[in-house]
Scaffold this motif. Structure first.
Motif: not given
Length: 629
Positions: A255-279
């Protein structure tokens, strides 16, 4: 008897459904908008089921290979229609899925296809079979027309949600060629769900990334308009996503209009699996320090929005925006109340570690961007030093500080320790309300004279975390406003002309007189080795909170009474020497002088005289005496 020969049948809901429906409508969901999410989720399930069954029986597609969900708005008749071209339901499946709570068939279907397709079944969303009934929060009657793929028969299920339902054969001319059409006859207070703006906003917020395209028909007969293309950015490979794609998605999710200073995008695999996209945002959110502000990480299960109130990150990372998508998070019946589970704990730990590690790497690779992040969010990150024992060392090493030698920049504690003076055994700091006031603090004078760097800490949390961080690389943290300065073991810079004068007997006697005069107002009066320019200053006793923390605790009502301060007197100051030289029998003047020195120390410490009227009277007497000389 064939299905088409059966007449309209009336059934009573099983499992005391009338009571359960009342619970669904009034207790389980806190937000009525979720009904649309639930219906879209069921429609997406139906399309996914068809896709899997068509692997073995491709004739089920009957030439229509593109799955889709269509929402038709009918403002004139106050109706909302949700339609899909998925697997559809037979009569028995309608009764089983919609007539009995918590038996949608999805779980049984998942078990069946997982045996044949491995993890393919993880794409199915529903698990409880109760989401459909949330429709009765906004509709006083619901009609479901469904035709199973490959069948020549269609069926209509109808209910007002008050204890019973009917099932009858449907006219094929009025039934979908395949799939299910749900018509909600909306209540009077739910007319807003025929507004395109309202429905489109809900879809984009909650269901914009389900794996099936979604379109809206603004009124019956109008052309459909796509609002969801069935793709999710976070499911793509990072190499397929441009910087502009990330920025656009960030603006939508934050909901903001700036650009992200940092992007963290990864997929965790193994016992627990999930995808995260954080800014990490490029600017400071206006509500960053709102005490009631929660995190801004959204939780998805199989690309369907569940909640933005799950604690996916600790509070000190509450400025991070983004989402986590998992396929096997245990949920309770409503999907809104998330059970504590090993997976949720694993997500929280993994996501926190990834975000902090990414910020650490940024500090090494892009100092300018890191400095921007620290300027915006450093005061929040430092809360973690106080709250997160597990990552305390990591957060302390990550932190940056203004110091007496940093000018307009920031320094790390590693930088500080590397430049410590010979004989220096502690990391010195000074806390206060603003940088200018700290730089003018009299307690700094002795440290400045010896070239000793002092951390200048102006954030409220600084007064707390320094008490939780006993050392860094074996060097303890020490407030310069508490206890003795112990500067004697640290040599002054080479070439310095300043020398510590010997304390005269007159000054020694005056210090003793000041102690006697001030009595219980202070805990001690002593000569100072930390003052070089000012006449006096106040410091806190060796044990207990320092001066700034004490003020904060008192202001918050967490401290009943303040400890009596120590008044330190600069024995080499001309004013002290002049007062000490006054005749001992001029006790009235000496008493006024001592009290004024204490008030001066209070003012230099950012306080005001304890008794403003008495202060003014003493000052007037001293002026009158000076004028007579």
């Amino acid at each position: 008897m064939s299905e088409t020969e059966m007449s309209v049948e009336k059934h009573v809901f099983e499992a005391d459904v009338a009571r359960l429906l009342h619970l669904m409508v009034h207790s389980v969901y806190s937000d009525k908008n979720v009904f649309l999410r639930e219906l879209i989720s069921n429609a997406a399930d139906a399309c996914e089921k068809l896709r899997y069954e068509a692997i073995v029986s491709p004739e089920l597609l009957a030439g229509d290979t593109t799955p889709g969900i269509r929402l038709t708005l009918d403002e004139e008749n106050n109706r909302l229609v949700v339609e899909d071209n998925g697997i559809g339901m037979s009569r028995d499946e309608l009764v089983e899925a919609l007539g009995t709570i918590a038996r949608s068939g999805t779980r049984a279907f998942m078990e069946r296809i997982e045996a044949a397709q491995g993890k393919e079944g993880a794409q199915l969303i529903g698990q409880f079979g109760v989401g459909f009934y949330s429709a009765f929060m906004v509709a006083d009657n619901v009609d479901v027309v469904s035709r199973r793929a490959g069948s020549d028969h269609a069926w209509v299920w109808s209910s007002d949600g008050k204890g019973s339902y009917t099932v009858a054969a449907a006219d094929l001319a009025d039934a979908p060629a395949r799939g299910t059409r749900i018509t909600l006859h909306l209540m009077e207070d739910a007319k807003t769900y025929t507004s395109r703006w309202t429905v489109e906003r809900i879809v984009k917020d909650q269901s914009g990334h389900v794996p099936v395209p979604i379109s809206i028909v603004e009124k019956p007969g109008a052309e459909p308009v796509a609002v969801g293309d069935g793709t999710a950015l976070w499911t793509k490979q990072k190499s397929e996503i441009s910087k502009e794609d990330y920025a656009d998605f960030y603006r939508g999710v934050s909901g903001q209009y700036d650009d992200p200073a940092l992007t963290v995008h990864f997929r965790a695999e193994g016992r627990h699996e999930y995808t995260a996209l954080a800014f990490v945002p490029g600017s400071k959110p206006f509500d960053l320090f709102d005490q009631d502000r929660k995190g801004r990480m959204k939780l998805y299960v199989k690309r369907v929005f569940i909640t933005d109130e799950a604690e996916l990150l600790p509070r000190y990372l509450r400025f991070v925006r983004g989402l986590v998508d998992t396929s096997d998070l245990p949920l309770n019946v409503s999907r809104e109340m998330i059970q504590e589970s090993p997976l949720l704990s694993s997500i929280r730990k993994g996501l926190t570690n990834r975000v902090l590690t990414a910020i650490e790497k940024l500090a090494e690779s892009d100092r300018e961007t890191f400095d921007t992040i620290w300027e915006n969010f450093g005061s929040v990150l430092k809360e973690g030093i106080y709250e997160d024992f597990e990552r305390r060392a990591q957060l302390i090493a990550l932190s940056r500080f203004r110091t007496t030698t940093s000018e307009d920049g920031h320094r790390s504690l590693a930088d500080y320790v590397k430049d410590m003076k010979e004989g220096q055994s502690a990391i010195y700091y000074l806390t206060g309300d603003n940088l200018a006031q700290l730089k003018a603090s009299p307690q700094l004078e002795g440290f400045r004279a010896r070239g000793i760097e002092v951390l200048l800490l102006t954030d409220p949390v600084d007064s707390f975390w320094v008490t939780s961080a006993p050392d860094f690389e074996g060097k303890p943290m020490k407030s310069i406003t508490q206890g003795s300065a112990d500067l004697g073991s640290i040599a002054k810079p080479e070439g310095s002309t300043d020398s510590t004068p010997e304390t005269s007997q007159a000054v020694t006697d005056f210090v003793a007189f000041a102690k006697e005069t001030l009595g219980e107002a202070v805990s001690e009066v002593r000569t100072s080795d930390r003052l070089t320019e000012s006449a006096v200053c106040l410091v806190a006793p060796e044990h207990g909170p320092d001066r700034q923390l004490e003020k904060m605790l008192q202001g918050a009502g967490r401290l009943d009474g303040a400890a009596k301060p120590i008044l330190e007197i600069n024995p080499g100051h001309a004013l002290i020497a002049a007062i000490a030289a006054c005749p001992a029998d001029d006790s009235a003047f000496r008493t006024d002088a001592v009290q004024l020195l204490l008030d001066q120390a209070r003012v230099l410490d950012g306080d005001k005289p304890q008794d403003p009227r008495a202060f003014a009277e003493r000052l007037s007497r001293v002026f009158n005496r000076a004028l007579k000389v």
